[in-house]
Design a protein around this motif. Structure first.
Motif, PDB file in Angstrom:
ATOM      1  N   MET A 146       0.789  -1.233   0.000  1.00  0.00           N
ATOM      2  CA  MET A 146       0.000   0.000   0.000  1.00  0.00           C
ATOM      3  C   MET A 146       0.823   1.287   0.000  1.00  0.00           C
ATOM      4  O   MET A 146       0.262   2.376  -0.094  1.00  0.00           O
ATOM      5  CB  MET A 146      -0.961  -0.005   1.193  1.00  0.00           C
ATOM      6  CG  MET A 146      -1.911  -1.163   1.129  1.00  0.00           C
ATOM      7  SD  MET A 146      -3.105  -1.162   2.456  1.00  0.00           S
ATOM      8  CE  MET A 146      -3.816  -2.799   2.199  1.00  0.00           C
ATOM      9  N   HIS A 147       2.141   1.176   0.146  1.00  0.00           N
ATOM     10  CA  HIS A 147       3.021   2.354   0.119  1.00  0.00           C
ATOM     11  C   HIS A 147       2.560   3.411   1.137  1.00  0.00           C
ATOM     12  O   HIS A 147       2.443   4.596   0.822  1.00  0.00           O
ATOM     13  CB  HIS A 147       3.092   2.963  -1.288  1.00  0.00           C
ATOM     14  CG  HIS A 147       3.747   2.081  -2.286  1.00  0.00           C
ATOM     15  ND1 HIS A 147       4.751   2.531  -3.124  1.00  0.00           N
ATOM     16  CD2 HIS A 147       3.572   0.759  -2.593  1.00  0.00           C
ATOM     17  CE1 HIS A 147       5.148   1.529  -3.906  1.00  0.00           C
ATOM     18  NE2 HIS A 147       4.436   0.455  -3.599  1.00  0.00           N
ATOM     19  N   ARG A 148       2.316   2.954   2.357  1.00  0.00           N
ATOM     20  CA  ARG A 148       1.908   3.845   3.436  1.00  0.00           C
ATOM     21  C   ARG A 148       2.106   3.118   4.760  1.00  0.00           C
ATOM     22  O   ARG A 148       2.343   1.919   4.804  1.00  0.00           O
ATOM     23  CB  ARG A 148       0.432   4.237   3.291  1.00  0.00           C
ATOM     24  CG  ARG A 148      -0.522   3.037   3.361  1.00  0.00           C
ATOM     25  CD  ARG A 148      -1.968   3.460   3.425  1.00  0.00           C
ATOM     26  NE  ARG A 148      -2.245   4.185   4.661  1.00  0.00           N
ATOM     27  CZ  ARG A 148      -3.349   4.871   4.886  1.00  0.00           C
ATOM     28  NH1 ARG A 148      -4.283   4.958   3.954  1.00  0.00           N
ATOM     29  NH2 ARG A 148      -3.545   5.479   6.039  1.00  0.00           N
ATOM     30  N   TRP A 149       2.048   3.895   5.853  1.00  0.00           N
ATOM     31  CA  TRP A 149       2.033   3.311   7.187  1.00  0.00           C
ATOM     32  C   TRP A 149       0.575   3.157   7.625  1.00  0.00           C
ATOM     33  O   TRP A 149      -0.251   4.028   7.364  1.00  0.00           O
ATOM     34  CB  TRP A 149       2.722   4.217   8.198  1.00  0.00           C
ATOM     35  CG  TRP A 149       4.170   4.509   7.957  1.00  0.00           C
ATOM     36  CD1 TRP A 149       4.700   5.705   7.579  1.00  0.00           C
ATOM     37  CD2 TRP A 149       5.270   3.605   8.112  1.00  0.00           C
ATOM     38  NE1 TRP A 149       6.079   5.602   7.484  1.00  0.00           N
ATOM     39  CE2 TRP A 149       6.453   4.321   7.802  1.00  0.00           C
ATOM     40  CE3 TRP A 149       5.374   2.257   8.467  1.00  0.00           C
ATOM     41  CZ2 TRP A 149       7.711   3.756   7.844  1.00  0.00           C
ATOM     42  CZ3 TRP A 149       6.628   1.689   8.507  1.00  0.00           C
ATOM     43  CH2 TRP A 149       7.784   2.429   8.206  1.00  0.00           C
ATOM     44  N   LEU A 150       0.279   2.069   8.323  1.00  0.00           N
ATOM     45  CA  LEU A 150      -1.054   1.872   8.884  1.00  0.00           C
ATOM     46  C   LEU A 150      -0.978   0.757   9.909  1.00  0.00           C
ATOM     47  O   LEU A 150      -0.253  -0.229   9.718  1.00  0.00           O
ATOM     48  CB  LEU A 150      -2.052   1.514   7.780  1.00  0.00           C
ATOM     49  CG  LEU A 150      -3.525   1.340   8.166  1.00  0.00           C
ATOM     50  CD1 LEU A 150      -4.435   1.830   7.027  1.00  0.00           C
ATOM     51  CD2 LEU A 150      -3.853  -0.118   8.487  1.00  0.00           C
ATOM     52  N   ILE A 151      -1.724   0.903  10.993  1.00  0.00           N
ATOM     53  CA  ILE A 151      -1.810  -0.169  11.975  1.00  0.00           C
ATOM     54  C   ILE A 151      -3.230  -0.238  12.519  1.00  0.00           C
ATOM     55  O   ILE A 151      -3.839   0.785  12.837  1.00  0.00           O
ATOM     56  CB  ILE A 151      -0.771   0.005  13.114  1.00  0.00           C
ATOM     57  CG1 ILE A 151      -0.793  -1.197  14.045  1.00  0.00           C
ATOM     58  CG2 ILE A 151      -0.971   1.288  13.879  1.00  0.00           C
ATOM     59  CD1 ILE A 151       0.440  -1.286  14.942  1.00  0.00           C
ATOM     60  N   GLY A 152      -3.765  -1.453  12.558  1.00  0.00           N
ATOM     61  CA  GLY A 152      -5.120  -1.648  13.042  1.00  0.00           C
ATOM     62  C   GLY A 152      -5.206  -2.811  14.007  1.00  0.00           C
ATOM     63  O   GLY A 152      -4.349  -3.708  14.011  1.00  0.00           O
ATOM     64  N   THR A 153      -6.226  -2.770  14.833  1.00  0.00           N
ATOM     65  CA  THR A 153      -6.571  -3.856  15.754  1.00  0.00           C
ATOM     66  C   THR A 153      -8.000  -4.279  15.425  1.00  0.00           C
ATOM     67  O   THR A 153      -8.677  -3.625  14.605  1.00  0.00           O
ATOM     68  CB  THR A 153      -6.499  -3.385  17.214  1.00  0.00           C
ATOM     69  OG1 THR A 153      -7.602  -2.497  17.463  1.00  0.00           O
ATOM     70  CG2 THR A 153      -5.183  -2.671  17.508  1.00  0.00           C
ATOM     71  N   PRO A 154      -8.497  -5.341  16.033  1.00  0.00           N
ATOM     72  CA  PRO A 154      -9.902  -5.700  15.770  1.00  0.00           C
ATOM     73  C   PRO A 154     -10.881  -4.573  16.094  1.00  0.00           C
ATOM     74  O   PRO A 154     -11.985  -4.533  15.547  1.00  0.00           O
ATOM     75  CB  PRO A 154     -10.115  -6.910  16.685  1.00  0.00           C
ATOM     76  CG  PRO A 154      -8.764  -7.544  16.771  1.00  0.00           C
ATOM     77  CD  PRO A 154      -7.809  -6.385  16.820  1.00  0.00           C
ATOM     78  N   TYR A 174      -2.772  -7.266  15.886  1.00  0.00           N
ATOM     79  CA  TYR A 174      -2.402  -6.140  15.053  1.00  0.00           C
ATOM     80  C   TYR A 174      -2.248  -6.553  13.591  1.00  0.00           C
ATOM     81  O   TYR A 174      -1.692  -7.619  13.294  1.00  0.00           O
ATOM     82  CB  TYR A 174      -1.065  -5.546  15.512  1.00  0.00           C
ATOM     83  CG  TYR A 174      -1.074  -5.049  16.940  1.00  0.00           C
ATOM     84  CD1 TYR A 174      -1.461  -3.745  17.247  1.00  0.00           C
ATOM     85  CD2 TYR A 174      -0.702  -5.892  17.986  1.00  0.00           C
ATOM     86  CE1 TYR A 174      -1.470  -3.294  18.553  1.00  0.00           C
ATOM     87  CE2 TYR A 174      -0.714  -5.452  19.297  1.00  0.00           C
ATOM     88  CZ  TYR A 174      -1.105  -4.152  19.571  1.00  0.00           C
ATOM     89  OH  TYR A 174      -1.115  -3.705  20.875  1.00  0.00           O
ATOM     90  N   LEU A 175      -2.727  -5.677  12.707  1.00  0.00           N
ATOM     91  CA  LEU A 175      -2.398  -5.736  11.291  1.00  0.00           C
ATOM     92  C   LEU A 175      -1.589  -4.482  10.993  1.00  0.00           C
ATOM     93  O   LEU A 175      -2.067  -3.365  11.216  1.00  0.00           O
ATOM     94  CB  LEU A 175      -3.659  -5.765  10.425  1.00  0.00           C
ATOM     95  CG  LEU A 175      -3.406  -5.784   8.914  1.00  0.00           C
ATOM     96  CD1 LEU A 175      -2.819  -7.123   8.488  1.00  0.00           C
ATOM     97  CD2 LEU A 175      -4.687  -5.485   8.127  1.00  0.00           C
ATOM     98  N   VAL A 176      -0.356  -4.677  10.507  1.00  0.00           N
ATOM     99  CA  VAL A 176       0.565  -3.551  10.316  1.00  0.00           C
ATOM    100  C   VAL A 176       0.953  -3.455   8.844  1.00  0.00           C
ATOM    101  O   VAL A 176       1.435  -4.425   8.260  1.00  0.00           O
ATOM    102  CB  VAL A 176       1.840  -3.724  11.170  1.00  0.00           C
ATOM    103  CG1 VAL A 176       2.735  -2.479  11.035  1.00  0.00           C
ATOM    104  CG2 VAL A 176       1.503  -4.002  12.621  1.00  0.00           C
ATOM    105  N   VAL A 177       0.730  -2.286   8.252  1.00  0.00           N
ATOM    106  CA  VAL A 177       1.179  -2.006   6.888  1.00  0.00           C
ATOM    107  C   VAL A 177       2.498  -1.262   6.979  1.00  0.00           C
ATOM    108  O   VAL A 177       2.586  -0.209   7.624  1.00  0.00           O
ATOM    109  CB  VAL A 177       0.155  -1.155   6.115  1.00  0.00           C
ATOM    110  CG1 VAL A 177       0.649  -0.922   4.680  1.00  0.00           C
ATOM    111  CG2 VAL A 177      -1.214  -1.819   6.107  1.00  0.00           C
TER     112      VAL A 177
END
Length: 202
Positions: A146-154, A174-177
């Protein structure tokens, strides 16, 4: 273990050299490629040489697929053995110290080229994130693409733009881009402490 994370290199060898040097300086013990090593083939030999020097492992991306998964006779004739060997070593998914590494969101099938090219915006809602968290059981999952930073949780996104170090504690998933090497970005993840350290601006 401290993992040096390299996403979306796209044969940008100058950026790759800087990223490797920076990650080594910050204690990276192993290098993990998150896909899209390839771009047009013009600098693929030098790119692979740099990755082989640090014994990098990793996964294939949408730009790599033709060289990693059953390459054509034309590809076999065009690229040298070192390139074919390294690209052939890339996997659809990889697990290290309980963490998952894949190029695209984990609910997609990296064996299908249409899934590797799939993009319907970032996984920026609990509904989109749920697709990955329900697909595989890993507590921490890293992707590129995705050419970006991103972090998500449920529960949703964590406000973060690669502007600070984060601790991925054991209380959550965690899902980390990871942002792209070709844009001057990379990261170190310590699998023991959970510390994620991004490098590069924004």
């Amino acid at each position: 273990m401290k993992l040096g994370l390299l996403a979306d290199i796209h044969e940008q060898t100058q950026h790759l050299r800087k990223a490797i040097d920076l990650l080594q300086l910050h204690g990276a013990e192993r290098f993990v490629v998150l896909g899209d090593v390839f771009e047009m083939g013009k600098k693929i030999e030098e790119t692979v040489r740099l990755l082989q020097q640090v014994e990098a492992v990793g996964v294939w991306g949408n730009h790599d697929f033709g060289l990693c998964f059953n390459p054509s006779e034309e590809a076999r004739q065009r690229y040298n053995a070192a390139v074919l060997d390294f690209m052939g070593s890339l996997r659809p998914r990889l697990e290290i110290d309980g963490c998952l590494f894949t190029h695209v969101e984990p609910w997609l099938d990296p064996h299908k080229v249409e899934d590797l090219w799939y993009f319907d915006g970032p996984p920026d809602s609990p509904e989109k994130l749920a697709r990955s968290f329900s697909a595989l059981p890993h507590r921490v999952m890293f992707i590129g693409h995705m050419h970006r930073w991103l972090i998500g949780t449920p529960g949703g996104l964590i406000p973060w733009e690669g502007d600070r170090q984060l601790c991925l504690d054991c209380a959550n998933r965690y899902l980390v881009v990871i942002h792209a090497v070709c844009d001057g970005r990379c990261a170190v993840f310590d699998t023991e402490s959970g510390q994620l350290t991004p490098f590069g601006e924004g």
